[in-house]
Scaffold this active site. Structure first.
Site, PDB file in Angstrom:
ATOM      1  N   LEU A  18       0.822  -1.213   0.000  1.00 14.09           N
ATOM      2  CA  LEU A  18       0.000   0.000   0.000  1.00 14.09           C
ATOM      3  C   LEU A  18       0.852   1.257   0.000  1.00 14.09           C
ATOM      4  O   LEU A  18       0.475   2.284  -0.569  1.00 14.09           O
ATOM      5  CB  LEU A  18      -0.906   0.017   1.236  1.00 14.09           C
ATOM      6  CG  LEU A  18      -2.059  -0.973   1.272  1.00 14.09           C
ATOM      7  CD1 LEU A  18      -2.706  -0.963   2.643  1.00 14.09           C
ATOM      8  CD2 LEU A  18      -3.085  -0.647   0.199  1.00 14.09           C
ATOM      9  N   GLY A  19       1.975   1.189   0.672  1.00 15.22           N
ATOM     10  CA  GLY A  19       2.827   2.370   0.769  1.00 15.22           C
ATOM     11  C   GLY A  19       4.039   2.078   1.618  1.00 15.22           C
ATOM     12  O   GLY A  19       4.200   0.989   2.184  1.00 15.22           O
ATOM     13  N   GLY A  49       7.611   4.270   3.756  1.00 14.13           N
ATOM     14  CA  GLY A  49       8.259   5.527   4.132  1.00 14.13           C
ATOM     15  C   GLY A  49       9.435   5.251   5.019  1.00 14.13           C
ATOM     16  O   GLY A  49       9.997   4.142   5.016  1.00 14.13           O
ATOM     17  N   GLY A  50       9.825   6.264   5.792  1.00 12.52           N
ATOM     18  CA  GLY A  50      10.985   6.137   6.641  1.00 12.52           C
ATOM     19  C   GLY A  50      10.820   5.114   7.739  1.00 12.52           C
ATOM     20  O   GLY A  50      11.805   4.552   8.233  1.00 12.52           O
ATOM     21  N   GLY A  80       8.724   2.243   7.640  1.00  9.78           N
ATOM     22  CA  GLY A  80       8.524   0.883   7.206  1.00  9.78           C
ATOM     23  C   GLY A  80       7.618   0.792   5.999  1.00  9.78           C
ATOM     24  O   GLY A  80       7.345   1.792   5.337  1.00  9.78           O
ATOM     25  N   VAL A  88       3.902  -0.910   4.284  1.00 12.05           N
ATOM     26  CA  VAL A  88       2.562  -1.371   4.641  1.00 12.05           C
ATOM     27  C   VAL A  88       1.973  -2.140   3.470  1.00 12.05           C
ATOM     28  O   VAL A  88       2.016  -1.682   2.313  1.00 12.05           O
ATOM     29  CB  VAL A  88       1.642  -0.189   5.009  1.00 12.05           C
ATOM     30  CG1 VAL A  88       0.266  -0.697   5.427  1.00 12.05           C
ATOM     31  CG2 VAL A  88       2.252   0.652   6.123  1.00 12.05           C
ATOM     32  N   LYS A 104       1.827  -3.834   8.610  1.00 11.60           N
ATOM     33  CA  LYS A 104       2.951  -2.899   8.610  1.00 11.60           C
ATOM     34  C   LYS A 104       4.218  -3.590   9.105  1.00 11.60           C
ATOM     35  O   LYS A 104       4.243  -4.161  10.189  1.00 11.60           O
ATOM     36  CB  LYS A 104       2.618  -1.698   9.505  1.00 11.60           C
ATOM     37  CG  LYS A 104       3.653  -0.592   9.516  1.00 11.60           C
ATOM     38  CD  LYS A 104       3.157   0.575  10.375  1.00 11.60           C
ATOM     39  CE  LYS A 104       4.124   1.740  10.382  1.00 11.60           C
ATOM     40  NZ  LYS A 104       3.611   2.874  11.219  1.00 11.60           N
ATOM     41  N   ASP A 126       2.385  13.698  14.101  1.00 10.83           N
ATOM     42  CA  ASP A 126       2.557  13.767  12.648  1.00 10.83           C
ATOM     43  C   ASP A 126       1.208  13.807  11.932  1.00 10.83           C
ATOM     44  O   ASP A 126       0.965  13.055  10.990  1.00 10.83           O
ATOM     45  CB  ASP A 126       3.380  12.569  12.158  1.00 10.83           C
ATOM     46  CG  ASP A 126       3.977  12.785  10.768  1.00 10.83           C
ATOM     47  OD1 ASP A 126       4.147  13.959  10.369  1.00 10.83           O
ATOM     48  OD2 ASP A 126       4.286  11.791  10.094  1.00 10.83           O
TER      49      ASP A 126
END
Length: 291
Positions: free
Chosen positions: A25-26, A28-29, A31, A33, A48, A155
């Site tokens: 799904l996506g 980033g910094g 981990g 998902v 995740k 965030d």
């Protein structure tokens, strides 16, 4: 809700036995998902994977036991919902696995849903006032809920807000507690965890910030992006390279200006925001010109 860790016989075998894993799904910094489904009832899940070196806050105590911070926060929030998945803004944790080299967190996956950043793009870059108000009402309520539970998200941004679009009124869900922490009223912080372009002015000027005023600031940055067809950046806003539109309604403009007040002591509390006239007034029904 049953949670598991590395004390089981073979956590990864258990994970694969309980869940279908689909595409990513996506990432980033913190981990990556992946989408998936729970095998027993086909409940959609998000899985995740967080490398141990990416865990900013290692462990905290919850009910006398030590947990990874993200897990502890999600367990605490989920427990408040009496194990009922999908009943409040923060997504629920379903399982977690400590594999030693990485942490795996299994969460509910609202469907159909898109993140707020994508939702704004689908509306051609900005939302109608009524749509923005509906989302902001839910965000303020969610932020108050986190505050009451001693959780500082740190965030809040469009990418960490899901919009459930499968119903007449879009519903807000809050995701990604990887940078969150448990906090006490009045605590100060000197290290910033979050997305730098949304950092509150007080951190930019003195490297000290508090949970409540910082959350109000980040809610303001989200509202700004919902209304202005451009991305927000704190430093540009402080240099007056970004301005609040003069075309906004009086109460809406006042609400946004209060959120984006440079001096943290002059920003309203979350409860005061909840009582602001803009959120309490009834918007006239307007056709959505962006659809």
């Amino acid at each position: 809700m049953k949670t598991l860790d590395a004390s089981g016989d073979n956590p990864i075998v258990d994970l694969e036995a309980k869940y279908f894993v689909l595409g990513q799904l996506g990432g980033g910094g913190c981990g990556s998902v992946f989408a998936g489904f729970r095998r027993e009832d086909l409940v959609p899940v998000a899985i995740k994977h967080i490398p141990k070196e990416n865990l900013y806050c290692k462990q905290v105590c919850l009910n006398g036991k030590k947990f990874p911070t993200e897990v502890a926060i999600m367990l605490k929030l989920t427990a408040k919902k009496n194990d009922s998945v999908g009943t409040s803004a923060p997504v629920s944790i379903l399982d977690w696995y400590d594999l030693g080299h990485e942490l795996i967190v299994v969460m509910e996956r609202p469907v159909p849903a898109i993140d707020l950043s994508t939702y704004i793009k689908l509306k051609r870059g900005s939302l109608q006032e009524g749509d923005a108000k509906n989302i902001m009402k839910q965000l303020v309520d969610a932020a108050i809920g986190l505050e009451k539970n001693g959780v500082f998200h740190r965030d809040i941004k469009p990418e960490n807000i899901l919009i459930e679009i499968g119903q007449s009124v879009p519903r807000v869900r809050v995701i990604d507690f990887g940078l969150s922490c448990l906090t006490k009223k009045g605590s100060f912080y000197s290290v910033f965890f979050g997305t730098e372009k949304y950092a509150p002015p007080e951190y930019c000027s003195s490297s000290v910030y508090r949970a409540g005023p910082s959350t109000v600031w980040q809610l303001g940055t989200v509202l700004y992006e919902m209304l202005h067809n451009q991305g927000f950046m704190t430093k540009r806003f402080l240099r007056k390279q970004l301005k609040i539109s003069s075309g906004l309604g009086k109460n809406l403009k006042d609400f946004l200006q209060l959120c984006l007040e440079k001096e943290p002591k002059l920003r309203p509390t979350l409860t005061e925001l909840q009582l602001h006239p803009w959120l309490r007034e009834t918007s006239p029904p307007n056709p959505d010109k962006n659809t």
